[in-house]
Structures are given as C-alpha cells and as structure tokens.
Design a protein around this motif. Structure first.
Motif, PDB file in Angstrom:
ATOM      1  N   GLY A 140     -13.085 -15.982  -2.392  1.00 29.39           N
ATOM      2  CA  GLY A 140     -12.887 -16.525  -3.721  1.00 29.39           C
ATOM      3  C   GLY A 140     -13.873 -16.076  -4.770  1.00 29.39           C
ATOM      4  O   GLY A 140     -13.726 -16.423  -5.941  1.00 29.39           O
ATOM      5  N   GLY A 141     -14.879 -15.326  -4.381  1.00 26.38           N
ATOM      6  CA  GLY A 141     -15.825 -14.853  -5.388  1.00 26.38           C
ATOM      7  C   GLY A 141     -15.197 -13.812  -6.287  1.00 26.38           C
ATOM      8  O   GLY A 141     -14.078 -13.361  -6.061  1.00 26.38           O
ATOM      9  N   GLY A 142     -15.927 -13.446  -7.321  1.00 27.35           N
ATOM     10  CA  GLY A 142     -15.424 -12.430  -8.226  1.00 27.35           C
ATOM     11  C   GLY A 142     -16.122 -12.481  -9.563  1.00 27.35           C
ATOM     12  O   GLY A 142     -17.179 -13.099  -9.705  1.00 27.35           O
ATOM     13  N   LEU A 143     -15.498 -11.839 -10.533  1.00 24.24           N
ATOM     14  CA  LEU A 143     -16.048 -11.755 -11.877  1.00 24.24           C
ATOM     15  C   LEU A 143     -15.334 -12.749 -12.776  1.00 24.24           C
ATOM     16  O   LEU A 143     -14.098 -12.826 -12.779  1.00 24.24           O
ATOM     17  CB  LEU A 143     -15.860 -10.333 -12.416  1.00 24.24           C
ATOM     18  N   VAL A 144     -16.114 -13.508 -13.526  1.00 27.04           N
ATOM     19  CA  VAL A 144     -15.542 -14.483 -14.434  1.00 27.04           C
ATOM     20  C   VAL A 144     -16.376 -14.502 -15.705  1.00 27.04           C
ATOM     21  O   VAL A 144     -17.588 -14.252 -15.665  1.00 27.04           O
ATOM     22  CB  VAL A 144     -15.491 -15.886 -13.765  1.00 27.04           C
ATOM     23  N   GLN A 145     -15.742 -14.798 -16.822  1.00 28.28           N
ATOM     24  CA  GLN A 145     -16.485 -14.887 -18.075  1.00 28.28           C
ATOM     25  C   GLN A 145     -17.223 -16.209 -18.161  1.00 28.28           C
ATOM     26  O   GLN A 145     -16.810 -17.213 -17.548  1.00 28.28           O
ATOM     27  CB  GLN A 145     -15.528 -14.760 -19.256  1.00 28.28           C
ATOM     28  N   ALA A 146     -18.276 -16.210 -18.923  1.00 27.39           N
ATOM     29  CA  ALA A 146     -19.020 -17.450 -19.152  1.00 27.39           C
ATOM     30  C   ALA A 146     -18.077 -18.521 -19.688  1.00 27.39           C
ATOM     31  O   ALA A 146     -17.236 -18.242 -20.552  1.00 27.39           O
ATOM     32  CB  ALA A 146     -20.159 -17.206 -20.136  1.00 27.39           C
ATOM     33  N   GLY A 147     -18.220 -19.721 -19.152  1.00 27.33           N
ATOM     34  CA  GLY A 147     -17.334 -20.808 -19.525  1.00 27.33           C
ATOM     35  C   GLY A 147     -16.086 -20.912 -18.669  1.00 27.33           C
ATOM     36  O   GLY A 147     -15.334 -21.890 -18.773  1.00 27.33           O
ATOM     37  N   GLY A 148     -15.879 -19.919 -17.817  1.00 29.09           N
ATOM     38  CA  GLY A 148     -14.690 -19.894 -16.983  1.00 29.09           C
ATOM     39  C   GLY A 148     -14.853 -20.681 -15.700  1.00 29.09           C
ATOM     40  O   GLY A 148     -15.891 -21.315 -15.453  1.00 29.09           O
ATOM     41  N   SER A 149     -13.817 -20.607 -14.885  1.00 30.39           N
ATOM     42  CA  SER A 149     -13.778 -21.367 -13.632  1.00 30.39           C
ATOM     43  C   SER A 149     -13.492 -20.455 -12.458  1.00 30.39           C
ATOM     44  O   SER A 149     -12.900 -19.378 -12.620  1.00 30.39           O
ATOM     45  CB  SER A 149     -12.693 -22.451 -13.707  1.00 30.39           C
ATOM     46  N   LEU A 150     -13.896 -20.923 -11.292  1.00 30.61           N
ATOM     47  CA  LEU A 150     -13.676 -20.161 -10.067  1.00 30.61           C
ATOM     48  C   LEU A 150     -13.646 -21.132  -8.905  1.00 30.61           C
ATOM     49  O   LEU A 150     -14.330 -22.173  -8.939  1.00 30.61           O
ATOM     50  CB  LEU A 150     -14.816 -19.161  -9.880  1.00 30.61           C
ATOM     51  N   ARG A 151     -12.860 -20.799  -7.894  1.00 31.48           N
ATOM     52  CA  ARG A 151     -12.819 -21.627  -6.698  1.00 31.48           C
ATOM     53  C   ARG A 151     -13.212 -20.788  -5.480  1.00 31.48           C
ATOM     54  O   ARG A 151     -12.641 -19.723  -5.250  1.00 31.48           O
ATOM     55  CB  ARG A 151     -11.429 -22.211  -6.471  1.00 31.48           C
ATOM     56  N   LEU A 152     -14.171 -21.309  -4.744  1.00 29.66           N
ATOM     57  CA  LEU A 152     -14.596 -20.682  -3.500  1.00 29.66           C
ATOM     58  C   LEU A 152     -14.045 -21.464  -2.320  1.00 29.66           C
ATOM     59  O   LEU A 152     -13.929 -22.690  -2.382  1.00 29.66           O
ATOM     60  CB  LEU A 152     -16.122 -20.631  -3.406  1.00 29.66           C
ATOM     61  N   SER A 153     -13.714 -20.727  -1.272  1.00 29.53           N
ATOM     62  CA  SER A 153     -13.211 -21.358  -0.053  1.00 29.53           C
ATOM     63  C   SER A 153     -14.014 -20.877   1.139  1.00 29.53           C
ATOM     64  O   SER A 153     -14.513 -19.753   1.154  1.00 29.53           O
ATOM     65  CB  SER A 153     -11.730 -21.007   0.165  1.00 29.53           C
ATOM     66  N   CYS A 154     -14.119 -21.740   2.130  1.00 38.47           N
ATOM     67  CA  CYS A 154     -14.837 -21.383   3.352  1.00 38.47           C
ATOM     68  C   CYS A 154     -14.110 -22.031   4.523  1.00 38.47           C
ATOM     69  O   CYS A 154     -13.822 -23.231   4.492  1.00 38.47           O
ATOM     70  CB  CYS A 154     -16.272 -21.881   3.282  1.00 38.47           C
TER      71      CYS A 154
END
Length: 122
Positions: A8-22
């Motif tokens: 789930g990692g990656g590049l995102v702009q400031a203020g954005g959202s991301l979801r990591l899974s394990c």
C-alpha cells in the motif's frame, strides 16, 4: 515464527491519504499487539499506531486524528489509514507483530515486515 507482508505504500501529495495493509502468516495465534512504525535514514524507528488483539489502540500525538489503525483478526491483518499526510512523514513504514515470550509475563519478541515506502510530496 511470524511472517509479515506489507503493501500500500507509494507517492502521495501533501494533504492526501493512503492506506497501508499488513498480513501475517505462520504462528499467528501467538500474536498479541500489532502496529505500524516508520523510519527515515539516520533516525530511529518510531511507533505510528498500535492495536492490541482486543482492539485497544495507541497513537503518538503527531498522528492523532489523522491516522487510524484497524485490525481483522480473522484475516490476520492490520491496516493503517493515513490522511492529511505531511512531507515530513515520508519514510519507510513497517508492520510489527508482538509475540509474548514463553515463561514471561511481559517480555515480547517483535517481528517485522520488510517495510513499504511512503513518499509525501510537497
């Protein structure tokens, strides 16, 4: 032995959202707490969010209100929803799983995943 695989990692702009899974595999029944940690070059790995097998969560002040950790015990998985990300939160994010050591009431062994990179651009 417990094996952990993050995604789930990656590049995102400031203020954005991301979801990591394990997802954990191996002797998963022995896992107590799971959590997310991050590390940048030259710095110590720091906790970002942890959750016990009963669902109790803990966050440092720096991410409270922006990050949410959740866990699906049936899937042996833990997730990290990150919002309003900041450039300074660019790091490698690691999943960790704590297994109590036999014969001890407090000592644990922490297993680590390989890490997933999160880059927050300004």
């Amino acid at each position: 032995q417990v094996m952990l695989v993050e995604s789930g990692g990656g590049l995102v702009q400031a203020g954005g959202s991301l979801r990591l899974s394990c997802t954990a595999s191996g002797t998963t029944a022995s896992i107590n707490a799971m959590g997310w940690y991050r590390q940048t070059p030259g710095k110590q790995r720091e906790p970002v969010a942890t959750i016990t097998n009963r669902g109790l969560t803990n966050y440092p002040d720096s991410v409270k209100g922006r990050f949410t950790v959740s866990r699906d015990n049936a899937k042996n998985s833990v997730y990290l929803d990150m919002s309003r990300l900041k450039p300074e939160e660019t790091a490698v994010y690691y999943c960790g799983a704590d297994v109590p050591l036999k014969g001890s009431t407090s000592a644990i062994r922490r297993y680590w995943g390989q890490g997933t990179e999160v880059t927050v651009s300004s």
